[in-house]
Design an enzyme around this catalytic site. Structure first.
Site, mmCIF file in Angstrom:
data_model
loop_
_atom_site.group_PDB
_atom_site.id
_atom_site.type_symbol
_atom_site.label_atom_id
_atom_site.label_comp_id
_atom_site.label_asym_id
_atom_site.label_seq_id
_atom_site.Cartn_x
_atom_site.Cartn_y
_atom_site.Cartn_z
ATOM 1 N N ARG A 1 56.575 -33.817 -26.929
ATOM 2 C CA ARG A 1 56.746 -35.192 -27.388
ATOM 3 C C ARG A 1 56.023 -36.186 -26.483
ATOM 4 O O ARG A 1 55.847 -37.339 -26.852
ATOM 5 C CB ARG A 1 58.238 -35.531 -27.436
ATOM 6 C CG ARG A 1 59.017 -34.641 -28.393
ATOM 7 C CD ARG A 1 60.491 -34.840 -28.231
ATOM 8 N NE ARG A 1 60.872 -36.176 -28.648
ATOM 9 C CZ ARG A 1 61.357 -36.490 -29.843
ATOM 10 N NH1 ARG A 1 61.504 -35.557 -30.738
ATOM 11 N NH2 ARG A 1 61.688 -37.721 -30.126
ATOM 12 N N TRP B 1 59.534 -41.159 -21.063
ATOM 13 C CA TRP B 1 58.238 -41.765 -21.369
ATOM 14 C C TRP B 1 58.433 -43.243 -21.067
ATOM 15 O O TRP B 1 59.172 -43.933 -21.777
ATOM 16 C CB TRP B 1 57.906 -41.517 -22.839
ATOM 17 C CG TRP B 1 56.525 -41.879 -23.262
ATOM 18 C CD1 TRP B 1 55.402 -41.107 -23.119
ATOM 19 C CD2 TRP B 1 56.110 -43.069 -23.941
ATOM 20 N NE1 TRP B 1 54.323 -41.757 -23.667
ATOM 21 C CE2 TRP B 1 54.723 -42.960 -24.172
ATOM 22 C CE3 TRP B 1 56.763 -44.215 -24.375
ATOM 23 C CZ2 TRP B 1 53.995 -43.948 -24.819
ATOM 24 C CZ3 TRP B 1 56.032 -45.198 -25.024
ATOM 25 C CH2 TRP B 1 54.659 -45.057 -25.236
ATOM 26 N N GLY C 1 65.564 -44.842 -26.048
ATOM 27 C CA GLY C 1 65.687 -46.112 -26.769
ATOM 28 C C GLY C 1 65.500 -47.270 -25.812
ATOM 29 O O GLY C 1 65.028 -47.097 -24.681
ATOM 30 N N GLU D 1 40.465 -41.196 -39.447
ATOM 31 C CA GLU D 1 41.233 -40.122 -38.816
ATOM 32 C C GLU D 1 40.354 -39.339 -37.832
ATOM 33 O O GLU D 1 40.812 -38.950 -36.752
ATOM 34 C CB GLU D 1 41.815 -39.204 -39.907
ATOM 35 C CG GLU D 1 42.505 -37.941 -39.424
ATOM 36 C CD GLU D 1 43.703 -38.194 -38.509
ATOM 37 O OE1 GLU D 1 44.110 -39.355 -38.312
ATOM 38 O OE2 GLU D 1 44.219 -37.205 -37.955
ATOM 39 N N LYS E 1 41.220 -38.919 -33.904
ATOM 40 C CA LYS E 1 41.355 -37.626 -33.201
ATOM 41 C C LYS E 1 40.486 -37.633 -31.954
ATOM 42 O O LYS E 1 40.918 -37.222 -30.890
ATOM 43 C CB LYS E 1 40.914 -36.458 -34.090
ATOM 44 C CG LYS E 1 41.834 -35.974 -35.159
ATOM 45 C CD LYS E 1 43.104 -35.314 -34.715
ATOM 46 C CE LYS E 1 44.197 -36.286 -34.477
ATOM 47 N NZ LYS E 1 44.937 -36.831 -35.567
ATOM 48 N N GLU F 1 41.854 -40.076 -29.170
ATOM 49 C CA GLU F 1 43.129 -39.764 -28.519
ATOM 50 C C GLU F 1 43.076 -38.514 -27.647
ATOM 51 O O GLU F 1 43.775 -38.453 -26.654
ATOM 52 C CB GLU F 1 44.296 -39.741 -29.513
ATOM 53 C CG GLU F 1 44.238 -38.689 -30.564
ATOM 54 C CD GLU F 1 45.336 -38.850 -31.606
ATOM 55 O OE1 GLU F 1 46.379 -39.447 -31.317
ATOM 56 O OE2 GLU F 1 45.149 -38.358 -32.721
ATOM 57 N N LYS G 1 54.546 -37.781 -29.024
ATOM 58 C CA LYS G 1 54.508 -37.167 -30.347
ATOM 59 C C LYS G 1 55.261 -37.978 -31.372
ATOM 60 O O LYS G 1 54.830 -38.163 -32.491
ATOM 61 C CB LYS G 1 55.090 -35.753 -30.266
ATOM 62 C CG LYS G 1 55.091 -34.996 -31.594
ATOM 63 C CD LYS G 1 53.687 -34.676 -32.010
ATOM 64 C CE LYS G 1 53.589 -34.002 -33.358
ATOM 65 N NZ LYS G 1 52.213 -34.120 -33.890
HETATM 66 C C1 F6R Z 1 47.796 -39.170 -34.231
HETATM 67 C C2 F6R Z 1 49.217 -39.104 -34.480
HETATM 68 C C3 F6R Z 1 49.952 -40.386 -34.669
HETATM 69 C C4 F6R Z 1 51.074 -40.186 -35.692
HETATM 70 C C5 F6R Z 1 51.945 -41.437 -35.775
HETATM 71 C C6 F6R Z 1 53.035 -41.310 -36.811
HETATM 72 O O1 F6R Z 1 47.236 -37.908 -34.063
HETATM 73 O O2 F6R Z 1 49.778 -38.050 -34.509
HETATM 74 O O3 F6R Z 1 49.114 -41.420 -35.049
HETATM 75 O O4 F6R Z 1 50.492 -39.891 -36.923
HETATM 76 O O5 F6R Z 1 52.522 -41.689 -34.522
HETATM 77 O O6 F6R Z 1 53.847 -40.217 -36.549
HETATM 78 P P1 F6R Z 1 54.812 -39.648 -37.654
HETATM 79 O O7 F6R Z 1 53.955 -39.005 -38.700
HETATM 80 O O8 F6R Z 1 55.696 -38.665 -36.938
HETATM 81 O O9 F6R Z 1 55.561 -40.810 -38.225
#
Ligand code: F6R
Length: 604
Positions: free
Chosen positions: A27, A73, A100, A480, A484, A487, A599
């Site tokens: 995460r 984090w 949170g 996208e 990729k 990041e 994540k």
């Molecule tokens: C990029 C990535 C993020 C997620 C975003 C939403 O590779 O993974 O941009 O797509 O944080 O995450 P979810 O889909 O879990 O809502």
């Protein structure tokens, strides 16, 4: 983003917590810690860095139960040993781990300090430990409830008290908390991934709820002490593997899992008899579909880009006006919610705070919201009126790959379903079904070209900037692709709609700035060639991603099999994932846990 794990039972909690924390590593985090109740009181260890560094610093005699662990984090306060969780009260008897944000932490700190309490960290979370200790009720759960009544903000919380070693208290408001029911032991975690090694029987807490865990069971209630009953559910993880299975990185593994992931997303959903899709979870009958005047797709990051692709699929196949917006913007602009609109929330994790907030705002305004989600039982999945599960299996790497592609496939199924109820003829429906059936194998054929893609990545890995361009449904794929690359490799990458080049970004083009061009073999092919000519005229190197092997005057071509125009852009996304992976790998980046990223973004 931050992770919580808690344990109570007859085992030593330490190895259980460490294993749970390792499962939460994906995460994203910057520090880790744990606390257990031992005969002499609380034992606590915390450190900046990785869980393995935490583990290395734990002495052999560090044993006890119950216990709580955390991966942090940083939001309030830099990553440091002191700011890492668990946090303790002044007497060192109460320990908390918190996910949170406590929004009134400044006022609560001032109040505590005026009462003579010394706070040692810069975090918002530490106030919770002091407030719980200050409540001083005979039962820990009552102290926790008293403290939480003073708090504004979001929390997933786990608390232990060395004077009450028979219990762990957990609570949830806006940050996930799941109980795991074992054999004479109980666990809790912020993510089911940390539980499945120990149990598949889980209970999802809802916002405003808390639970008291003992070795032999659990009790759930609201924060104002009203008992509630929550039936356990069984986590279906199928054959999912959490290991690397011979791959150097989870990202690589997940890119290679895409043929199977897509096959699972399609499994049982292609209806050849009526040339449509079976999507039983939508809860939309033909009459509902006939009444839809507009569709809005919402998500963040890659989920938003997938939504943009989905909008063009829906408009193309179902002829329903559709657009996508980032959930993080949508939630703050007091959106007009139309009664005949359908809303679709897209979230791999189902726990992205901005997407959840958008869903709640929509539901509050009476909208019908569908979810496209990977994690079964997650908040978005539970709060939507219906939806489509991706069944992509766990995605561990922070950057999404297989869930992006599976989301695209789920949206193609949705577009097909809606289209077949509206104006899409059976022959057209069959064409899409055939294209979808071939899709897993076409992905496999792209993966087979990995060595060529790696070669191209190695030629361009020293670039400081790259442009990604595409048109219409190729544009979200370019976005996208850029996402990729930036990041995981930290190379600056921008995506533009190809026709926009001449309205500004063409000024950047030159021999030092390569352009990655998404070029489907469709009606817009000649237009795309014109854009490439504009770039070449400025001596800009071009990497074309395409099914055409005859694109003139390009530095490199990443070739994919030919597909139907609706699915071609999604297939063109696969080489871009491998391109980003190999650039990042050649630069020695931390591919699965890129710096500063998490994540599942469970805070605003
Ligand atoms: C990029 C990535 C993020 C997620 C975003 C939403 O590779 O993974 O941009 O797509 O944080 O995450 P979810 O889909 O879990 O809502």
């Amino acid at each position: 983003m931050c992770g919580i794990v808690a344990y109570i039972g007859s085992r030593d909690a330490t190895p259980v917590l460490l294993e749970g924390l390792q499962r939460l590593e994906y995460r994203g985090y910057d520090s880790a810690g744990l606390a257990v109740v031992a005969s002499g009181g609380l034992k606590v260890r915390k450190t900046t860095g990785k869980v393995r560094e935490l583990e290395a610093g734990i002495p052999r005699r560090f044993k006890g139960s119950p216990g709580i662990g955390h991966t942090r984090w940083a939001t309030h306060g830099v990553p440091s040993d002191t700011n890492a969780h668990p946090h303790l009260d002044g007497a060192g008897q109460v320990a908390i781990v918190h996910n949170g944000i406590i929004e009134n932490a400044t006022e609560l700190r001032a109040q505590l300090e005026s009462e003579g309490v010394t706070l040692v960290s810069e975090t918002d979370s530490e106030v919770l430990a002091h407030l719980i200790a200050r409540a001083g009720r005979p039962d820990l759960e009552d102290s926790v409830a008293d403290a939480l009544n003073l708090v504004e903000g979001t929390y997933g919380l786990a608390v232990i008290d060395s004077r009450q070693p028979d219990r762990v208290v957990v609570a949830r408001n806006g940050s996930p908390l799941i109980l795991g029911i074992g054999d004479k032991e109980m666990l809790a975690a912020s993510d089911v991934t940390a539980l499945v090694r120990f149990t598949r029987q889980v209970v999802h807490l809802e916002d405003g709820e808390m639970a008291v865990l003992r070795a032999d069971g659990y009790r759930t209630s609201t924060l104002d002490h009203r008992p509630i009953t929550r039936a356990p559910s069984t986590v279906e993880q199928g054959q999912a593997s959490y290991g690397l299975d011979g791959h150097a990185h989870y990202l690589h593994k997940e890119i290679h899992e895409q043929p199977e992931a897509v096959a699972r997303a399609l499994s049982g959903r292609l209806d050849r008899r009526f040339s449509t899709a079976h999507l039983g979870g939508l809860g939309l009958d033909a009459r509902d579909v006939a009444g839809i005047r507009r569709i809005k797709l919402l998500g963040c990051g890659s989920a938003y880009f997938a939504g943009r692709l989905g909008a063009s699929l829906i408009e193309g196949l179902a002829r329903i006006p559709a657009d996508a917006e980032s959930a993080s913007e949508f939630r703050y602009r007091n959106p007009v919610v139309e009664p005949d609109a359908l809303y679709v929330a897209i979230s791999q994790s189902g726990e992205t705070a901005d997407t959840i907030a958008a869903v709640r705002e929509l539901k509050r305004k009476g909208a019908r919201v569908l979810g496209i989600v990977n994690v079964v039982g997650s908040t978005v999945a539970r709060e939507c009126d219906g939806g489509i599960y991706l069944h992509a299996g766990p995605e561990i790497s922070v950057a999404s790959t297989k869930t992006f592609t599976s989301t695209g496939v789920a949206l193609a199924l949705l577009a097909l379903y809606l289209g077949r109820i509206r104006d899409l003829g059976p022959a057209e429906g069959r064409r899409i079904i055939d294209a979808l059936s071939e899709f897993p194998d076409q992905i496999r054929r792209v993966l087979d070209t990995e060595a060529d893609i790696a070669g191209v990545a190695n030629r361009f890995n020293q670039s400081a900037d790259m442009l990604f361009i595409g048109r219409v449904s190729g544009y979200p794929i370019a976005e996208e692709g850029a996402q990729k690359l930036k990041e995981i490799s930290y190379i600056h990458a921008e995506a533009y709609a190809a026709p926009e080049l001449k309205h500004g970004p063409l000024a950047l083009i030159g021999p030092e700035v390569p352009t990655v061009a998404v070029v489907p073999d469709d009606a817009l092919y000649p237009k795309n060639l014109s854009s490439l000519a504009e770039i070449r005229a400025r001596r800009g190197p071009v990497i074309a991603v395409t099914s055409r092997s005859d694109i003139p005057d390009v530095e490199a071509t990443l070739l994919v099999p030919r597909s139907e125009p609706e699915l071609a852009p999604l297939l063109l996304g696969i080489p871009l994932q491998l391109f980003a992976y190999h650039v990042a790998n050649s630069l020695g980046r931390d591919i699965d846990q890129p710096r500063n990223l998490a994540k599942s973004v469970t805070v605003e």
